[in-house]
Design an enzyme around this catalytic site. Structure first.
Site, PDB file in Angstrom:
ATOM      1  N   SER A   6       0.852  -1.190   0.000  1.00 55.17           N
ATOM      2  CA  SER A   6       0.000   0.000   0.000  1.00 55.17           C
ATOM      3  C   SER A   6       0.884   1.235   0.000  1.00 55.17           C
ATOM      4  O   SER A   6       1.604   1.500   0.964  1.00 55.17           O
ATOM      5  CB  SER A   6      -0.893   0.011   1.242  1.00 55.17           C
ATOM      6  N   HIS A  31      -1.586  -1.417  -4.009  1.00 54.12           N
ATOM      7  CA  HIS A  31      -2.817  -1.075  -3.291  1.00 54.12           C
ATOM      8  C   HIS A  31      -2.871   0.445  -3.111  1.00 54.12           C
ATOM      9  O   HIS A  31      -1.962   1.047  -2.556  1.00 54.12           O
ATOM     10  CB  HIS A  31      -2.788  -1.794  -1.941  1.00 54.12           C
ATOM     11  N   ASP A  33      -4.873   3.517  -1.526  1.00 53.92           N
ATOM     12  CA  ASP A  33      -5.868   3.883  -0.510  1.00 53.92           C
ATOM     13  C   ASP A  33      -6.440   5.264  -0.792  1.00 53.92           C
ATOM     14  O   ASP A  33      -5.755   6.271  -0.637  1.00 53.92           O
ATOM     15  CB  ASP A  33      -5.226   3.854   0.882  1.00 53.92           C
ATOM     16  N   MET A  35      -9.048   8.066   0.171  1.00 56.26           N
ATOM     17  CA  MET A  35      -9.862   8.488   1.330  1.00 56.26           C
ATOM     18  C   MET A  35     -10.434   9.885   1.100  1.00 56.26           C
ATOM     19  O   MET A  35      -9.729  10.768   0.607  1.00 56.26           O
ATOM     20  CB  MET A  35      -8.988   8.509   2.583  1.00 56.26           C
ATOM     21  N   HIS A  64      -8.649   1.058  -3.425  1.00 50.30           N
ATOM     22  CA  HIS A  64      -9.463   0.807  -2.226  1.00 50.30           C
ATOM     23  C   HIS A  64     -10.178   2.113  -1.889  1.00 50.30           C
ATOM     24  O   HIS A  64      -9.579   3.023  -1.319  1.00 50.30           O
ATOM     25  CB  HIS A  64      -8.535   0.332  -1.089  1.00 50.30           C
ATOM     26  N   MET A  66     -12.250   4.394   0.053  1.00 48.74           N
ATOM     27  CA  MET A  66     -12.855   4.687   1.359  1.00 48.74           C
ATOM     28  C   MET A  66     -13.608   6.000   1.193  1.00 48.74           C
ATOM     29  O   MET A  66     -13.175   7.065   1.641  1.00 48.74           O
ATOM     30  CB  MET A  66     -11.763   4.745   2.435  1.00 48.74           C
ATOM     31  N   MET A 135     -10.931  -5.734   6.457  1.00 53.06           N
ATOM     32  CA  MET A 135     -10.120  -4.750   7.181  1.00 53.06           C
ATOM     33  C   MET A 135      -9.765  -5.298   8.560  1.00 53.06           C
ATOM     34  O   MET A 135     -10.642  -5.731   9.301  1.00 53.06           O
ATOM     35  CB  MET A 135     -10.885  -3.431   7.351  1.00 53.06           C
ATOM     36  N   GLY A 140      -8.434   4.439   7.626  1.00 51.93           N
ATOM     37  CA  GLY A 140      -8.156   5.870   7.788  1.00 51.93           C
ATOM     38  C   GLY A 140      -6.669   6.172   7.834  1.00 51.93           C
ATOM     39  O   GLY A 140      -6.238   7.196   7.327  1.00 51.93           O
ATOM     40  N   PHE A 141      -5.896   5.270   8.431  1.00 54.56           N
ATOM     41  CA  PHE A 141      -4.466   5.549   8.615  1.00 54.56           C
ATOM     42  C   PHE A 141      -3.641   4.277   8.481  1.00 54.56           C
ATOM     43  O   PHE A 141      -4.104   3.209   8.861  1.00 54.56           O
ATOM     44  CB  PHE A 141      -4.225   6.156  10.006  1.00 54.56           C
ATOM     45  N   ASP A 173      -6.214  -6.400   5.066  1.00 52.39           N
ATOM     46  CA  ASP A 173      -5.638  -5.049   5.014  1.00 52.39           C
ATOM     47  C   ASP A 173      -5.615  -4.410   6.392  1.00 52.39           C
ATOM     48  O   ASP A 173      -6.661  -4.157   6.987  1.00 52.39           O
ATOM     49  CB  ASP A 173      -6.502  -4.203   4.061  1.00 52.39           C
ATOM     50  N   GLY A 194       1.395  -1.824   4.247  1.00 46.54           N
ATOM     51  CA  GLY A 194       1.865  -0.457   4.035  1.00 46.54           C
ATOM     52  C   GLY A 194       3.159  -0.198   4.776  1.00 46.54           C
ATOM     53  O   GLY A 194       4.258  -0.314   4.226  1.00 46.54           O
TER      54      GLY A 194
HETATM   55  C1  DX5 Z   1      -6.123   1.696   6.088  1.00 48.56           C
HETATM   56  C2  DX5 Z   1      -5.712   1.321   4.685  1.00 48.56           C
HETATM   57  C3  DX5 Z   1      -4.636   0.278   4.637  1.00 48.56           C
HETATM   58  C4  DX5 Z   1      -3.410   0.579   5.441  1.00 48.56           C
HETATM   59  C5  DX5 Z   1      -2.240  -0.317   5.154  1.00 48.56           C
HETATM   60  O1  DX5 Z   1      -7.091   2.656   6.043  1.00 48.56           O
HETATM   61  O2  DX5 Z   1      -6.808   0.833   3.960  1.00 48.56           O
HETATM   62  O3  DX5 Z   1      -4.355  -0.084   3.297  1.00 48.56           O
HETATM   63  O4  DX5 Z   1      -3.059   1.885   5.372  1.00 48.56           O
HETATM   64  O5  DX5 Z   1      -1.164   0.095   5.921  1.00 48.56           O
HETATM   65  P1  DX5 Z   1      -0.561  -0.743   7.134  1.00 48.56           P
HETATM   66  O6  DX5 Z   1      -0.083  -2.051   6.548  1.00 48.56           O
HETATM   67  O7  DX5 Z   1       0.562   0.114   7.624  1.00 48.56           O
HETATM   68  O8  DX5 Z   1      -1.644  -0.953   8.150  1.00 48.56           O
HETATM   69 ZN    ZN Z   2      -6.377  -0.224   2.029  1.00 51.38          ZN
END
Ligand code: DX5
Ligand code: ZN
Length: 214
Positions: A6, A31, A33, A35, A64, A66, A135, A140-141, A173, A194
């Site tokens: 990610s 991946h 993300d 948001m 992905h 969100m 998840m 979010g982070f 994830d 990530g």
């Molecule tokens: C969370 C994201 C993930 C996440 C992956 O909101 O969808 O993809 O950031 O990062 P790590 O592996 O650091 O949790």
């Molecule tokens: Zn993700």
């Protein structure tokens, strides 16, 4: 085992090199993300950056989303080069309409479940889904701690897949690292990671170790 780094945890001042490193290091997908600051309390990037990323790599791009209203943006991410589009079942768009739109664009349909969302919310659609993203943190982070409470859900999902002879891939994830990856490995096809990948020095070794899990 497939690995999907990610890029949310990458160094964006040198994104192209970061992506090249994981691509050369054996990543299977990338991946992304996305948001919107509404569905989750954070904002990342949109189709414009996805389009640029598509030009930087040959890797399969999974977006992905969100987003509170993903339906509005399926075309934009499809145009930008996303190949799998993952939406949240908790979003406010109608799942059937989103899925139809993704299918119309000839892309893979991914559906994601937050840690507290039960699998049964997917039952009406399960035969049409290509990928289920479970998840293991609240989205979010990046860099959050893996929540073991999702394990029964993961096991159940694999059981449903096998018993029903279904084709969807199972992806996990959130908080995947050397301690948590072996725990989920028996139940998943793809690991998203990530911080564990991008905050390490030897990305290649990390990806190789993750890929060797089964
Ligand atoms: C969370 C994201 C993930 C996440 C992956 O909101 O969808 O993809 O950031 O990062 P790590 O592996 O650091 O949790
Ligand atoms: Zn993700």
């Amino acid at each position: 085992m497939l690995v999907s780094p990610s890029i949310i945890a990458a160094d964006f001042t040198s994104l192209k090199e970061e992506i090249k490193e994981v691509e050369d290091g054996g990543a299977d997908r990338l991946h992304l993300d996305i948001m919107d600051g509404v569905f989750v309390p954070n904002i990342t990037f949109g189709p414009m950056i996805v389009e640029a990323i598509d030009k930087m790599t040959d890797l399969h791009l999974e977006a992905h989303l969100m987003l509170i209203d993903p339906l509005k943006y399926i075309d934009a991410f499809a145009d930008a080069g996303a190949e799998t589009i993952i939406f949240h079942i908790e979003s406010k768009s109608k799942p059937r309409l989103i899925m139809q739109k993704i299918r119309d664009r000839k892309l893979k349909i991914g559906v994601s479940l937050n840690p507290d969302t039960p699998i049964r919310t997917l039952f009406p659609y399960i035969e049409e889904i290509d990928l289920i993203l479970v998840m293991s943190v609240n989205p979010g982070f990046y860099g959050q701690k893996f929540e073991p409470k999702i394990l029964p859900k993961l096991k159940k999902l694999k059981e449903i897949k096998e018993k029903g002879n279904l084709n969807f891939e199972i992806e996990i994830d959130g908080g995947i690292n050397k301690e948590t990856a072996p725990i989920v490995a028996p139940y998943v096809d793809i690991l998203v990671s990530g911080a564990y990948i991008f905050k390490s020095r030897d990305r290649k070794a990390i990806i190789k170790n993750l890929k060797n899990l089964c």
